[in-house]
Every structure is written in structure tokens, then in C-alpha cells.
Write a protein that holds these residues in place. Structure first.
Motif, mmCIF file in Angstrom:
data_model
loop_
_atom_site.group_PDB
_atom_site.id
_atom_site.type_symbol
_atom_site.label_atom_id
_atom_site.label_comp_id
_atom_site.label_asym_id
_atom_site.label_seq_id
_atom_site.Cartn_x
_atom_site.Cartn_y
_atom_site.Cartn_z
ATOM 1 N N ASP A 98 30.388 4.402 -17.899
ATOM 2 C CA ASP A 98 29.024 3.857 -17.628
ATOM 3 C C ASP A 98 28.449 5.298 -18.265
ATOM 4 O O ASP A 98 28.895 6.470 -18.603
ATOM 5 C CB ASP A 98 28.677 4.036 -16.121
ATOM 6 C CG ASP A 98 29.143 2.875 -15.361
ATOM 7 O OD1 ASP A 98 29.456 2.004 -16.212
ATOM 8 O OD2 ASP A 98 29.318 2.807 -14.372
ATOM 9 N N LEU A 137 27.703 4.358 -9.713
ATOM 10 C CA LEU A 137 27.994 5.337 -10.871
ATOM 11 C C LEU A 137 29.370 5.730 -10.644
ATOM 12 O O LEU A 137 30.261 5.955 -11.642
ATOM 13 C CB LEU A 137 27.103 6.076 -11.266
ATOM 14 C CG LEU A 137 25.578 5.774 -11.736
ATOM 15 C CD1 LEU A 137 24.769 7.023 -12.016
ATOM 16 C CD2 LEU A 137 25.652 5.076 -13.035
ATOM 17 N N LYS A 169 26.212 0.000 -18.101
ATOM 18 C CA LYS A 169 27.483 -0.207 -17.311
ATOM 19 C C LYS A 169 28.454 -0.980 -18.360
ATOM 20 O O LYS A 169 28.289 -1.882 -18.964
ATOM 21 C CB LYS A 169 27.059 -1.096 -16.283
ATOM 22 C CG LYS A 169 26.129 -0.435 -15.074
ATOM 23 C CD LYS A 169 26.964 0.714 -14.363
ATOM 24 C CE LYS A 169 27.982 -0.007 -13.627
ATOM 25 N NZ LYS A 169 28.293 0.971 -12.565
#
Length: 256
Positions: A147, A33, A192
């Protein structure tokens, strides 16, 4: 030793404000992330365990903004700012945008959970409602390719929520961190590659080839967005169907 004791004790030993910090660590390890220098929004940030993890991950060159209706005790990290308020209120949204500036953020995370009633259907529905609120914030704040991570309780409304999120991202996966309690039905949707393209897969349109790509494909622009078209020369006007959309470009096939 129970899983709960393990993560509770680790949080105390390692200086995290909540055992939930390890959930975000595990989500980051599973889905990559955070990068150094990223900007992050943390919704439902109190007491600050996720803020600590995100601040460590993005480093001094990054920025983390936490939002919660509860007061968040100041953190030692210089790259963390907090906003106290309800994201359903316009004043809180305005304060968040002031803290973020004009550029979109790289990651939006939400560990928001409803006040538990003990009634499964009610708690599930409320968690989905909070997840949709977080999704609205993500769409408002994320830069292309960003994200989104959101907590939700498993249940019958999860599929529709996931489907709606999938429309705005390259892909979505469900992750249940090891740090989640065994008795909990919580899981995290990890989305994502935020899509801000003016085209979608399946669209058919006419485009003019304005440039040539490195691989020899033609390049068309749709509202400034790049569309790659194989076997097309500069100056051609061609009918195409969009096949695959990425955050910053799309691939099309010729229809003629």
C-alpha cells in the motif's frame, strides 16, 4: 476549543511528536494500512510522529524506516531506523535499500510537503512534484500487494497524478483526515494493492494451461505470474483476454 488545539493538546498528552500523528491514525483506521509484522517506509518523517504511529501499529515484529533531510531525534522504539538524506540522491536511495534488505516493504507513506510560498498554484504544483517523487520510491520499494499513502494539495494537477497512481494499484481513494486543519487544502491519496503483474487488463495473448485451480479453472503462467482461465483444461493452448488483475494473479476470459 479549535480542531488545531485539540490535536495539538492530545499529541502532548499522549507523547506524540506532532499533531500529524493523528492523521496517520485516522488514515489507518479508514484504510487498514498496517498489520503486525509489516515493514514500512516513512518519507518526510521528521520530527517522527508518523514513525511513532507506524511503530506502534506494526509491533515489535515489524520494521519502520524513516527518511528525511532533517535530523530525526532517536525514538525509544527498537523497530525504528532512520536515514538522513534526500530521496532524489542516489546515496540516500542506497542507504534506504541497505536498511530495508532485499525484500519489498508492505507500506510506503509520505507526509512530505513543500516550503509554502502562499501562492496557491505554486504550492500545489510543488506538492504534486513531491508526491511523484514518493510514488517513484513506492514503485521501487513495495512488495506485490503493498500500500502507498501520499499527501498532496488539491488542485488541477491532482487528477493526472491520481490516474498515474491508479495504473499501479488495485484501487486509489482520496481521504481527508479529521486531523487536517480546516484551512488546509491537503488530502491523502491512499493506494491499495500494488500491482507487479506482467499483464494488464485488456491484454490479449495466447497461454498454455499448466494446472487446474480449486474451482476447476485452468491455470496458466505468464513469466511465473498466475492467470486463471475458465473452461480450460490442462494442456490446452488458448487465446485469452485479461479481465481483472490482482497483485498476485489475474482473471482472463477465453476468446475462442
Amino acid at each position: 476549543m479549535t480542531g488545531r488545539d485539540e490535536y495539538y493538546n492530545r499529541s502532548k498528552q499522549e507523547g506524540y511528536r506532532a499533531r500529524s500523528a493523528y492523521k496517520l491514525k485516522q488514515l489507518d483506521a479508514a484504510a487498514n494500512l498496517f498489520d503486525a509484522g509489516d515493514s514500512v517506509v516513512d518519507l518526510g518523517a521528521a520530527p517522527g510522529g508518523w514513525l511513532q504511529v507506524a511503530a506502534e501499529a506494526v509491533g515489535e515484529s515489524g520494521t519502520v524506516v524513516g527518511v528525511d533531510r532533517q535530523r530525526i531525534r532517536p525514538l525509544e522504539a527498537d523497530n525504528v531506523e532512520t536515514v538522513r538524506g534526500d530521496m532524489t540522491e542516489e546515496a540516500t536511495v542506497d542507504r534506504l535499500h541497505e536498511a530495508l534488505g532485499s525484500a519489498g516493504v508492505d507500506v510506503v507513506v509520505s507526509d512530505m510537503a513543500p516550503n509554502m510560498t502562499g501562492e496557491y498554484s505554486v504550492d500545489h504544483a510543488r506538492s504534486v512534484h513531491l508526491a511523484r517523487q514518493a510514488f517513484d520510491v513506492a514503485r521501487d520499494c513495495l512488495a506485490p500487494g503493498g500500500d502507498f499513502v501520499v499527501k498532496v494539495f488539491d488542485g488541477p494537477d491532482l487528477a493526472d497524478l491520481r490516474s498515474d497512481i491508479e495504473e499501479s494499484f488495485e484501487y486509489v481513494r482520496s481521504i481527508r483526515p479529521d486531523a487536517s486543519r480546516d484551512s488546509s487544502s491537503e488530502l491523502y491519496l491512499v493506494a491499495k494493492g500494488y500491482l507487479t503483474a506482467p499483464v494488464a487488463a485488456g491484454d490479449e495473448l495466447t497461454v498454455e494451461i499448466s494446472d487446474e485451480g480449486r474451482e476447476g479453472d485452468g491455470i496458466a503462467r505468464v513469466d511465473g505470474f498466475t492467470v486463471f482461465v475458465p473452461d480450460a483444461a490442462v494442456g490446452e493452448e488458448v487465446d485469452v483476454r485479461i479481465e481483472d488483475v490482482k497483485p498476485r494473479f489475474a482473471f482472463a476470459e477465453r476468446l475462442d
